[in-house]
Design a protein around this motif. Structure first.
Motif, PDB file in Angstrom:
ATOM      1  N   LYS A 462       0.773  -0.971   0.338  1.00 36.24           N
ATOM      2  CA  LYS A 462       0.166  -0.164  -0.283  1.00 36.24           C
ATOM      3  C   LYS A 462       0.640   1.091   0.026  1.00 36.24           C
ATOM      4  N   ASN A 463       0.172   1.966  -0.806  1.00 41.68           N
ATOM      5  CA  ASN A 463       1.125   3.668  -0.367  1.00 41.68           C
ATOM      6  C   ASN A 463       0.694   3.964   1.320  1.00 41.68           C
ATOM      7  N   LEU A 464       1.881   5.185   1.846  1.00 41.51           N
ATOM      8  CA  LEU A 464       2.094   4.948   3.291  1.00 41.51           C
ATOM      9  C   LEU A 464       0.839   5.839   3.190  1.00 41.51           C
ATOM     10  N   GLU A 465      -0.037   6.534   2.791  1.00 39.67           N
ATOM     11  CA  GLU A 465      -1.256   6.883   3.292  1.00 39.67           C
ATOM     12  C   GLU A 465      -2.228   6.567   3.161  1.00 39.67           C
ATOM     13  N   ASP A 466      -2.369   5.165   2.947  1.00 42.65           N
ATOM     14  CA  ASP A 466      -3.228   4.312   3.242  1.00 42.65           C
ATOM     15  C   ASP A 466      -3.437   3.027   4.338  1.00 42.65           C
ATOM     16  N   LEU A 467      -2.190   3.609   5.082  1.00 44.03           N
ATOM     17  CA  LEU A 467      -1.431   1.629   5.619  1.00 44.03           C
ATOM     18  C   LEU A 467      -3.021   2.366   6.971  1.00 44.03           C
ATOM     19  N   SER A 468      -3.149   1.227   7.456  1.00 42.07           N
ATOM     20  CA  SER A 468      -4.129   1.448   8.945  1.00 42.07           C
ATOM     21  C   SER A 468      -3.055   1.539   9.863  1.00 42.07           C
ATOM     22  N   GLN A 469      -3.567   1.916  10.903  1.00 40.91           N
ATOM     23  CA  GLN A 469      -2.674   1.959  12.682  1.00 40.91           C
ATOM     24  C   GLN A 469      -1.926   1.272  12.462  1.00 40.91           C
ATOM     25  N   THR A 470      -2.693   0.048  12.143  1.00 40.78           N
ATOM     26  CA  THR A 470      -1.006  -1.108  12.832  1.00 40.78           C
ATOM     27  C   THR A 470      -0.393  -1.407  11.977  1.00 40.78           C
ATOM     28  N   GLU A 471      -0.758  -1.171  10.585  1.00 42.66           N
ATOM     29  CA  GLU A 471       0.539  -1.691   9.817  1.00 42.66           C
ATOM     30  C   GLU A 471       1.750  -0.047  10.395  1.00 42.66           C
ATOM     31  N   ARG A 472       0.712   1.090  10.217  1.00 42.73           N
ATOM     32  CA  ARG A 472       1.693   1.679  10.483  1.00 42.73           C
ATOM     33  C   ARG A 472       2.705   1.560  12.102  1.00 42.73           C
ATOM     34  N   HIS A 473       2.387   1.223  12.335  1.00 44.29           N
ATOM     35  CA  HIS A 473       2.812   0.415  13.964  1.00 44.29           C
ATOM     36  C   HIS A 473       3.792  -0.257  13.477  1.00 44.29           C
ATOM     37  N   SER A 474       3.649  -0.991  12.462  1.00 46.76           N
ATOM     38  CA  SER A 474       5.177  -2.373  12.180  1.00 46.76           C
ATOM     39  C   SER A 474       5.588  -2.171  11.763  1.00 46.76           C
ATOM     40  N   ILE A 475       5.333  -0.953  10.963  1.00 45.41           N
ATOM     41  CA  ILE A 475       6.395  -0.753  10.719  1.00 45.41           C
ATOM     42  C   ILE A 475       8.055   0.305  11.035  1.00 45.41           C
ATOM     43  N   THR A 476       7.164   1.659  11.849  1.00 48.81           N
ATOM     44  CA  THR A 476       8.248   2.298  12.781  1.00 48.81           C
ATOM     45  C   THR A 476       8.386   1.727  14.113  1.00 48.81           C
ATOM     46  N   GLU A 477       7.368   1.129  14.655  1.00 51.08           N
ATOM     47  CA  GLU A 477       6.693   1.125  16.435  1.00 51.08           C
ATOM     48  C   GLU A 477       6.453   0.333  17.216  1.00 51.08           C
ATOM     49  N   SER A 478       7.117  -1.393  15.886  1.00 49.43           N
ATOM     50  CA  SER A 478       6.905  -2.325  16.686  1.00 49.43           C
ATOM     51  C   SER A 478       8.444  -2.796  18.007  1.00 49.43           C
ATOM     52  N   ASP A 479       8.402  -3.731  17.960  1.00 49.44           N
ATOM     53  CA  ASP A 479       9.341  -4.378  19.044  1.00 49.44           C
ATOM     54  C   ASP A 479      11.073  -4.423  17.706  1.00 49.44           C
ATOM     55  N   GLU A 480       9.580  -4.746  16.366  1.00 46.26           N
ATOM     56  CA  GLU A 480      11.024  -5.374  15.301  1.00 46.26           C
ATOM     57  C   GLU A 480      10.962  -4.622  14.436  1.00 46.26           C
ATOM     58  N   PRO A 481      10.142  -3.256  14.398  1.00 53.04           N
ATOM     59  CA  PRO A 481      10.362  -2.162  13.079  1.00 53.04           C
ATOM     60  C   PRO A 481      10.827  -2.302  11.372  1.00 53.04           C
ATOM     61  N   PHE A 482      10.259  -2.366  10.781  1.00 48.49           N
ATOM     62  CA  PHE A 482      11.137  -2.517   9.355  1.00 48.49           C
ATOM     63  C   PHE A 482      11.994  -1.604   8.707  1.00 48.49           C
ATOM     64  N   VAL A 483      10.930  -0.214   9.601  1.00 49.05           N
ATOM     65  CA  VAL A 483      12.290   0.826   9.805  1.00 49.05           C
ATOM     66  C   VAL A 483      13.152   1.677  10.904  1.00 49.05           C
ATOM     67  N   ARG A 484      14.488   1.395  11.195  1.00 55.18           N
ATOM     68  CA  ARG A 484      15.092   1.713  11.831  1.00 55.18           C
ATOM     69  C   ARG A 484      16.035   3.023  11.771  1.00 55.18           C
ATOM     70  N   LEU A 485      16.263   3.332  12.738  1.00 56.35           N
ATOM     71  CA  LEU A 485      17.287   4.542  12.578  1.00 56.35           C
ATOM     72  C   LEU A 485      18.245   4.357  13.571  1.00 56.35           C
ATOM     73  N   CYS A 486      19.628   5.036  13.426  1.00 54.13           N
ATOM     74  CA  CYS A 486      21.136   5.269  14.244  1.00 54.13           C
ATOM     75  C   CYS A 486      21.505   6.823  13.383  1.00 54.13           C
ATOM     76  N   THR A 487      21.996   7.434  14.720  1.00 53.14           N
ATOM     77  CA  THR A 487      23.152   8.438  14.508  1.00 53.14           C
ATOM     78  C   THR A 487      24.617   8.318  14.559  1.00 53.14           C
ATOM     79  N   PHE A 488      25.107   8.735  13.683  1.00 54.24           N
ATOM     80  CA  PHE A 488      26.629   8.689  14.197  1.00 54.24           C
ATOM     81  C   PHE A 488      27.121   9.872  14.390  1.00 54.24           C
ATOM     82  N   HIS A 489      28.546   9.184  15.441  1.00 53.53           N
ATOM     83  CA  HIS A 489      28.859  10.298  15.863  1.00 53.53           C
ATOM     84  C   HIS A 489      29.989   9.873  16.578  1.00 53.53           C
ATOM     85  N   PRO A 490      31.180  10.798  16.761  1.00 55.12           N
ATOM     86  CA  PRO A 490      32.448  10.404  17.864  1.00 55.12           C
ATOM     87  C   PRO A 490      32.408   9.282  18.533  1.00 55.12           C
ATOM     88  N   ALA A 491      31.119   8.895  19.482  1.00 55.58           N
ATOM     89  CA  ALA A 491      31.728   8.689  20.404  1.00 55.58           C
ATOM     90  C   ALA A 491      30.798   7.291  19.720  1.00 55.58           C
TER      91      ALA A 491
END
Length: 758
Positions: A462-491
């Protein structure tokens, strides 16, 4: 009658625009039309003469003039919702008043002629007469709507309004007088394009009034005001794209390479003898001549005419095709597939043939015969001779059979538009990409948008705008999300990214425990769910010690080494990077150039430059400051004054946006200048106030006293602040649009609108 699929699509967009309050009620539209007529209608103009007529019609510097209302006015009194004529130069009005000399000019950008006020007044009288004559002709159209009626109208307009009737601003003037008789696409190319998308064949011939009846009939069928119809169509597709025939046969034409193109989501051309990347070819004559010489060297036996043809086709494929253009893959007269270009040209050195490629998202894989056929014996050909062919293409793109499209990770993933599509294209080719560019250009925003949209398409269909709340949760907010984020820094280190011993509470005491890092966890999850796509966003990737952070991962990160196992020295376990893992990094080039990155890293990543996008500001003007033109000239001065690496130090558009939209309040604009832009420029110039003065102007910087005039940012002195910001570039007040590169090659003409714009 409109196709039911078209009607359904229009109704869906109509509903969304209505719910968002984007469609003005007919009663409110009538208020705007009546207001324009009361100020500039034929009955008003015919009672003016001399200097009053001239200044009322053509003084762009006067916000009360007809020219200003037609091109720039955009406020509660008269919003800019009646079709744009922005762009180009001021001579498109026929005459213009040059600011510095306060003299009138006519002619062309390359051949400007200064004229006396008396001649300028005569031109105004002539154009006034044509506006009155054209209005009378349109008045006689009441009750007429057939194609023959509008053919007659075009002929009459050619006779009574031969000049203004053939100009974008003239068509807009007549539309505002007769919004029920004319569309508000003030360019014939836009008219024809939108009719074809509606599966309607445009009338043959030239002129801005010829196809007006088609839009009138469509608006009547849908029971929509003309303004609503064109707003819906423009929301669906804002500007025209081209249609290209791509030949798929190879060699003696007995072999067909479409299957390879389809599987790999690309289109390609031959000329494999040119075994080098042509990405440095840009859309200019110098690059075209360079390519011609290359072709002549590699194909010495070909005639000059043949070399010229080859050059035109390959040059167009590399530099002329645009993202969003439609490609029609064909073998002879047989159409094999229809898709959209999703990214720039690339060279695949690993392929034994068809190495010169463009990424494509396939919309239809239906096979059919094109009749009438065009583009015989060509590899690349622009389809435009027969509108029926374009309508056939559009018809099959409306509702492509889903059963013919493969949405697997190795096959076809529905293409995304714009920058997200470019990111998607590079990821499909390399599996990892780095977005780089100056500060404030939206690199983090686009990396997140692309990741979310790609994950939504692949994992949920589906397009992002058409996702249900459960589907959105699976992409970014679940325990094992499909999209994850980190930031590199000197430490940030190897133990955070791959694995390492980390402090942990063990038996009531603090000890160290071996833990997996974010990337190793993602690889494990991806291996366990091979049908799903996992995406890691690494923000500020250049701020970390990349070789130390990634370690031996560099060996198996490369796309053709995915699935291979490598031994991790800390845990003694193996690490496999699955094919269903993508990596998106962002990099601020004001901190570090990509040339300084580790060579091994550069080879494994694709790179996408994100530069300031000034088009988003349109004609927004704050206290007479056209933001688009002002920011363009500011960046030009930064590049000129700062010098080395200054291209990477420009001010991005994101500084002047809020919640995804351009700011529209001068108070916020002033705060951004004072609190964001000036400190950044002070850093660029190492507090060299002479350089700052050259960039910001003497009105804002006192180089002698080595200070910024911060007192101008007091809300009581905003008019002085606006004057100080405009002082280095006073001419930009004439236009809400920045001068394009092509305009800069013209003679010195104040920028304004082009009759070739929408």
């Amino acid at each position: 009658m409109l196709d039911q699929r078209i009607i359904q699509r229009i109704r869906e967009i109509q509903g969304k625009l209505e719910s968002d309050g984007e469609l003005r009620p007919q009663a409110q539209l009538d208020v705007y039309y009546n207001l324009f007529r009361s100020r500039f209608g034929p009955d008003v103009l015919k009672h003016l003469d001399g200097e009053a007529l001239l200044m009322t019609m053509f003084n762009l510097r006067d916000k009360g003039s007809m020219a200003y209302w037609l091109e720039f006015k955009n406020d509660d009194e008269f919003p800019a919702i009646f079709g744009s004529i922005a762009g180009g130069n001021a001579l498109k009005w026929g005459i213009y008043l040059r600011r510095e000399s306060v003299r009138w000019y006519k002619g062309t950008p390359r051949d400007q002629i200064q004229i006396e006020d008396e001649e300028a007044i005569e031109i105004a009288r002539k154009y006034r007469g044509q506006l009155i004559g054209g209005a009378k002709a349109l008045g006689r159209m009441r009750g007429k709507s057939s194609d023959s009626d509008y053919k007659d109208l075009q002929e009459e307009m050619n006779a009574v309004a031969p000049e203004v009737g053939n100009l974008g601003w003239g068509h807009k003037y007549f539309h505002l007088l007769f919004p029920d008789l004319l569309d508000d696409y003030h360019n014939p190319d836009y008219q024809r394009f939108h009719l074809i998308r509606l599966l309607q064949e445009p009338l043959k011939g030239d002129g801005r009034f010829l196809n007006g009846g088609r839009f009138v009939a469509i608006a009547k069928e849908l029971d929509l005001p003309m303004n609503h119809l064109t707003r819906i169509l423009s929301t669906q597709c804002s500007s025209p794209y081209s249609y290209w025939r791509i030949g798929t046969a190879a060699g003696d034409a007995s072999e067909d390479r479409f299957g390879i193109m389809c599987e790999g989501s690309f289109v390609a051309v031959g000329w494999d003898e040119i075994q080098k990347d042509l990405s440095d070819i840009s859309c200019d004559n110098e690059s075209k001549e360079k390519l011609r010489k290359t072709i002549a060297e590699h194909f010495a036996s070909r005639t000059p005419q043949s070399v010229g043809t080859d050059t035109k086709e390959l040059f167009t494929f590399v530099a002329g095709m645009k993202e969003g253009d439609v490609v029609v893959a064909m073998k002879g007269a047989t159409v094999q597939g229809i898709g959209r270009v999703t990214g720039p040209y690339f060279y695949d050195e690993t392929s034994p043939y068809f190495r010169h490629r463009r990424p494509v998202s396939w919309d239809s894989l239906d096979s059919w015969e094109m009749e009438p056929f065009e583009g015989l014996r060509t590899t690349l050909y622009q389809l435009r001779k027969y509108p029926k062919n374009l309508i056939s293409v559009e018809s099959r793109m409306i509702e492509a059979p889903s059963s013919t499209l493969d949405h697997s990770i190795s096959g076809v993933i529905t293409g995304l538009p714009g920058i997200c599509g470019k990111i998607q294209s590079i990821l499909k080719r390399k599996s990892q990409v780095i977005l780089y560019g100056p500060p404030g250009t939206g690199k983090s925003h686009w990396s997140e948008q692309a990741a979310l949209r790609i994950a939504a398409l692949h994992n949920c269909g589906k397009n992002l705008e058409d996702l249900s709340q459960t589907e959105r949760h699976s992409i970014t907010e679940s325990d094992e999300p499909f999209v994850r984020l980190c930031t590199f820094h000197p430490a940030y280190g190897y133990e955070d990214f791959i694995e390492g011993y980390r402090p942990d509470a063990i038996g009531g005491a603090v000890g160290f425990k071996l833990k997996d890092g974010i990337f190793k966890k993602m690889c494990r999850d991806a291996k366990e769910n091979p049908s799903k796509l996992y995406i890691l966003i690494i923000d500020e990737i250049n701020r970390g010690d990349i070789p130390r952070i990634m370690g031996e991962l560099m060996t198996v990160l490369e796309k053709n080494k995915r699935g291979k196992s490598i031994l991790l020295p800390v845990s003694g376990t193996s690490l496999i990077v699955p094919e269903n893992v993508y990596v998106i990094g962002t990099m601020n080039t004001a901190d570090r150039s990509i040339a300084l990155l580790d060579t091994a890293l550069r080879r494994r990543f694709g790179f996408l430059e994100i530069m300031p996008d000034l088009s988003i500001f349109g004609d927004i003007s704050l206290k007479s400051i056209p933001i688009k033109a002002w920011l363009k000239t500011l960046n030009e001065r930064i590049v000129e004054v700062v010098g080395h690496n200054a291209r990477n130090l420009q001010i991005g558009h994101s500084y002047f946006m809020e919640q995804g939209k351009p700011i529209v309040e001068f108070a916020k604009f002033a705060k951004i200048i004072q609190e964001d832009v000036i400190p950044l420029l002070e850093e660029y110039c190492y507090e060299n106030y002479e350089s700052l003065e050259k960039i910001l102007g003497k009105g804002l910087v006192d180089a002698g006293s080595m200070r910024i005039r911060h007192e101008l940012f007091d809300d009581q002195r905003w008019n002085e602040l606006a004057e100080a910001l405009l002082a280095p570039v006073p001419d930009i007040v004439t236009s809400g649009s920045a001068v394009s590169a092509s305009d800069e090659m013209e003679a010195d003409v104040e920028p304004a609108a082009s009759d070739d714009s929408e």
